[in-house]
Design a protein around this motif. Structure first.
Motif, short mmCIF file in Angstrom:
data_model
loop_
_atom_site.label_atom_id
_atom_site.label_comp_id
_atom_site.label_asym_id
_atom_site.label_seq_id
_atom_site.Cartn_x
_atom_site.Cartn_y
_atom_site.Cartn_z
N GLN A 16 39.13 49.92 35.81
CA GLN A 16 37.86 49.21 35.62
C GLN A 16 37.04 49.83 34.48
O GLN A 16 36.47 49.11 33.67
CB GLN A 16 37.06 49.21 36.92
CG GLN A 16 35.77 48.40 36.84
CD GLN A 16 36.03 46.94 36.56
OE1 GLN A 16 36.76 46.27 37.28
NE2 GLN A 16 35.44 46.42 35.47
N ASN A 40 35.81 47.86 31.16
CA ASN A 40 34.41 47.75 30.75
C ASN A 40 34.24 47.97 29.25
O ASN A 40 33.50 47.25 28.59
CB ASN A 40 33.55 48.77 31.51
CG ASN A 40 33.45 48.47 32.99
OD1 ASN A 40 33.76 47.35 33.42
ND2 ASN A 40 33.05 49.44 33.77
N ARG A 77 42.29 44.30 40.51
CA ARG A 77 41.62 43.06 40.11
C ARG A 77 40.35 43.44 39.37
O ARG A 77 39.43 44.01 39.96
CB ARG A 77 41.28 42.23 41.34
CG ARG A 77 41.52 40.74 41.16
CD ARG A 77 41.34 40.00 42.47
NE ARG A 77 39.94 39.94 42.86
CZ ARG A 77 39.18 38.86 42.72
NH1 ARG A 77 39.70 37.75 42.22
NH2 ARG A 77 37.94 38.86 43.09
N ASP A 131 36.83 43.38 37.36
CA ASP A 131 35.56 42.66 37.37
C ASP A 131 35.11 42.52 35.92
O ASP A 131 34.55 43.45 35.34
CB ASP A 131 34.56 43.48 38.20
CG ASP A 131 33.21 42.77 38.33
OD1 ASP A 131 33.17 41.55 38.05
OD2 ASP A 131 32.23 43.43 38.68
N GLN A 186 33.81 35.96 32.97
CA GLN A 186 34.71 34.85 33.21
C GLN A 186 35.40 34.36 31.93
O GLN A 186 36.53 33.88 31.97
CB GLN A 186 33.92 33.70 33.82
CG GLN A 186 34.72 32.83 34.75
CD GLN A 186 33.90 31.63 35.20
OE1 GLN A 186 32.70 31.55 34.96
NE2 GLN A 186 34.57 30.69 35.84
#
Lengths: 219, 219
Positions: free
Chosen positions: A162, A166, A183, A185, A188
């Motif tokens: 993650q 980022n 998964r 974050d 979209q």
DNA sequence: TAGATTGTTAATCGATTAACAATC
DNA sequence: TAGATTGTTAATCGATTAACAATC
């Protein structure tokens, strides 16, 4: 100013295109300037109508009784996939899997240019793996500013996934090729494609087990 | 003596099981002895009914209002996938990709034990990669006789794929995990699972290109 | 009891396959 | 022309999603 039609193409069709492409290049090398869906289908044990539908998503037009010009078809597939242009990428995590991806020459033929790799291991920083320089992960954000990096390839340990993602988002990548089981974050609008080797192994081993049960019956 | 029912399970369901499994083990570590489909579905942004159907293929039974016992569910998934037993494998082709697979510790947790690797490169023969000994490819047939090898992992160059597969067949493997882009000619009863990294990249890059077209409209 | 959850049957959706017209 | 092939529309198949009964 037009709106991109919302119609999306079947993912299974997209996934089959590279297989055809490989075969078509082989045929071109052999001097075959024309090719039909029937021939392609025979090679791969498919129905010709499926091949035809798959090829149709690229916008190519064939000629009845004749087939397709091999060259045109290759161009159409490469253009559809975006493989006829240079796509700059960063790879994060220069471990075994990262090295394997850096070493796979086939990707260059798909337009993928991994311009830099990043890692936190001082042993790796400053060296080159398969001609790709490895930099300190701390420098990635700075190096990625306005560098036109379209893709980030994530081959880090799960715990670092993650955080690495980022920074890729900050750099402004359009897509992430995620080899971790995490998964992510992320916004979209960023395309994320996950490679799940465990999923592949699950399909294989679950079928084996059935065989094992079956044979146990007769031992 | 019974006949294995011909009903086969949906491949997408099988592929999702490892994702659930990972999450379930996490939950178990946190001391959660019960888990519901609703919780799993929320974690992965799916519908709970899909999770329930996926889990059902393992034969597990939950209790209304309660959910599933985490432990039982983990066992059921591992048993269904065949991950709670030792699966012996040979790996052929100790290059970058082969080394990456040898170095991925996660597979051991899936029961996969790669007992030997093979290569034709004298530089590699006799050494060990990630604790796995590398032998001369010429010795594979001999070493594989009656060794109980269930799986062959193919990470050789394309040109060597069929030859390596032939020997795996002679050894009597039940399954081949094929990382090459070659369609292997092997007996029908041998399970073959193909890992197509180009297919994955095709999905990613084709979506990028669409983004590129779209943004061109506004530049 | 009420409400949350499982399990199952029916409806929907998308991909594959079949059928067939168009065409060179 | 006859036959092979493309392109398209319709039918089928399988997976996902919706609806709902069973249950603790």
């Amino acid at each position: 100013m037009f709106t991109q039609s919302a119609k999306s193409f079947p993912i299974p069709s997209i996934q089959r295109l590279p297989v055809y492409l490989r075969f078509l290049k082989e045929q071109r090398n052999r001097g075959n300037i024309l090719i039909s869906c029937t021939q392609i289908a025979e090679e791969f044990g498919q129905l010709s109508v499926q091949v035809r539908k798959d090829l149709a998503i690229t916008g190519i037009a064939g000629r009845p009784k004749i087939g397709y010009r091999t060259n045109e078809l290759i161009d159409a597939i490469e253009n559809f996939l975006g493989w006829n242009r240079k796509i700059k990428a960063f790879l994060i995590g220069a471990g075994s899997l990262g090295s394997a991806i850096l070493g796979y020459e086939g990707f260059v033929e798909h337009g993928l240019h991994i311009v830099a790799a990043f890692d936190v291991d001082p042993e790796k920083i400053g060296r080159a793996i398969h001609q790709c320089p490895v930099f300190d992960f701390q420098k990635m954000l700075e190096m990625g500013q306005n560098a036109g990096i379209e893709i980030g390839i994530l081959t880090v340990p799960s715990a670092a996934a993650q955080e690495a993602a980022n920074i890729l988002v900050q750099i402004g990548v359009q897509g992430i090729w995620n080899y971790t089981p995490i998964r992510l974050d992320i916004p979209q609008e960023i395309v994320c494609e996950e490679v799940k080797l465990s999923a592949s192994f699950a399909v294989l081993s679950s079928r084996l087990k059935k065989n094992a049960i079956f044979s146990d019956e007769y031992v």
